[in-house]
Write a protein that holds these residues in place. Sequence first.
Motif, PDB file in Angstrom:
ATOM      1  N   ILE A   1      -0.434   7.280   3.419  1.00 43.51           N
ATOM      2  CA  ILE A   1      -1.181   8.491   3.102  1.00 43.51           C
ATOM      3  C   ILE A   1      -1.060   9.549   4.195  1.00 43.51           C
ATOM      4  O   ILE A   1      -1.305  10.722   3.956  1.00 43.51           O
ATOM      5  CB  ILE A   1      -2.661   8.192   2.800  1.00 43.51           C
TER       6      ILE A   1
ATOM      7  N   GLY B   1       0.823  -1.192   0.000  1.00 45.50           N
ATOM      8  CA  GLY B   1       0.000   0.000   0.000  1.00 45.50           C
ATOM      9  C   GLY B   1       0.858   1.243   0.000  1.00 45.50           C
ATOM     10  O   GLY B   1       2.085   1.171  -0.074  1.00 45.50           O
ATOM     11  N   THR B   2       0.198   2.367   0.103  1.00 47.55           N
ATOM     12  CA  THR B   2       0.871   3.660   0.075  1.00 47.55           C
ATOM     13  C   THR B   2       0.581   4.407   1.369  1.00 47.55           C
ATOM     14  O   THR B   2      -0.574   4.501   1.797  1.00 47.55           O
ATOM     15  CB  THR B   2       0.356   4.492  -1.119  1.00 47.55           C
TER      16      THR B   2
ATOM     17  N   LYS C   1      -4.604  -1.160  -2.262  1.00 45.51           N
ATOM     18  CA  LYS C   1      -5.118  -1.011  -3.626  1.00 45.51           C
ATOM     19  C   LYS C   1      -6.640  -1.008  -3.670  1.00 45.51           C
ATOM     20  O   LYS C   1      -7.234  -0.382  -4.535  1.00 45.51           O
ATOM     21  CB  LYS C   1      -4.567  -2.126  -4.518  1.00 45.51           C
ATOM     22  N   ASN C   2      -7.278  -1.697  -2.720  1.00 46.48           N
ATOM     23  CA  ASN C   2      -8.744  -1.738  -2.691  1.00 46.48           C
ATOM     24  C   ASN C   2      -9.342  -0.550  -1.937  1.00 46.48           C
ATOM     25  O   ASN C   2     -10.522  -0.540  -1.617  1.00 46.48           O
ATOM     26  CB  ASN C   2      -9.235  -3.056  -2.093  1.00 46.48           C
ATOM     27  N   LYS C   3      -8.518   0.444  -1.630  1.00 44.62           N
ATOM     28  CA  LYS C   3      -8.907   1.682  -0.949  1.00 44.62           C
ATOM     29  C   LYS C   3      -9.187   1.516   0.548  1.00 44.62           C
ATOM     30  O   LYS C   3      -9.560   2.462   1.220  1.00 44.62           O
ATOM     31  CB  LYS C   3     -10.114   2.355  -1.616  1.00 44.62           C
ATOM     32  N   LYS C   4      -8.997   0.322   1.106  1.00 46.48           N
ATOM     33  CA  LYS C   4      -9.095   0.129   2.555  1.00 46.48           C
ATOM     34  C   LYS C   4      -7.842   0.734   3.186  1.00 46.48           C
ATOM     35  O   LYS C   4      -6.784   0.804   2.560  1.00 46.48           O
ATOM     36  CB  LYS C   4      -9.189  -1.354   2.919  1.00 46.48           C
ATOM     37  N   ILE C   5      -7.971   1.148   4.429  1.00 48.36           N
ATOM     38  CA  ILE C   5      -6.834   1.763   5.121  1.00 48.36           C
ATOM     39  C   ILE C   5      -6.427   0.913   6.316  1.00 48.36           C
ATOM     40  O   ILE C   5      -7.274   0.486   7.101  1.00 48.36           O
ATOM     41  CB  ILE C   5      -7.181   3.194   5.568  1.00 48.36           C
TER      42      ILE C   5
ATOM     43  N   GLU D   1      -2.907   3.164   2.690  1.00 45.89           N
ATOM     44  CA  GLU D   1      -4.031   2.845   1.821  1.00 45.89           C
ATOM     45  C   GLU D   1      -3.662   1.684   0.905  1.00 45.89           C
ATOM     46  O   GLU D   1      -2.638   1.728   0.216  1.00 45.89           O
ATOM     47  CB  GLU D   1      -4.422   4.062   0.982  1.00 45.89           C
TER      48      GLU D   1
END
Length: 86
Positions: A30, A27-28, A46-50, A44
């Motif tokens: 944020i 992930g990245t 790839k599926n936008k979950k954190i 975050e």
Amino acid sequence: EVWLGLRPEEVEVDIKPAPKTENQVSGTIIDCGFLGQKIIYYIELKNKKIIHASMPTSEKARHPNFLPGKTVFVSWWHSDGVVLLQ
């Protein structure tokens, strides 16, 4: 849908992939926050979950590039997670 509960202090964050014996996602970063003796990272996927990960402030010297925008790998041992069905 199944959720996996992980305590932020139980996950490892690194710029390199973990050994194949561990569970892992990439992930990245944020955001990050300094909380005295620990730093919280908001990562975050790839599926936008954190995912929230924390590490002692003393570890920051080993990872000076853990800044927003950095791609990292988050890993954990299977025994650290709790499956949540509802």
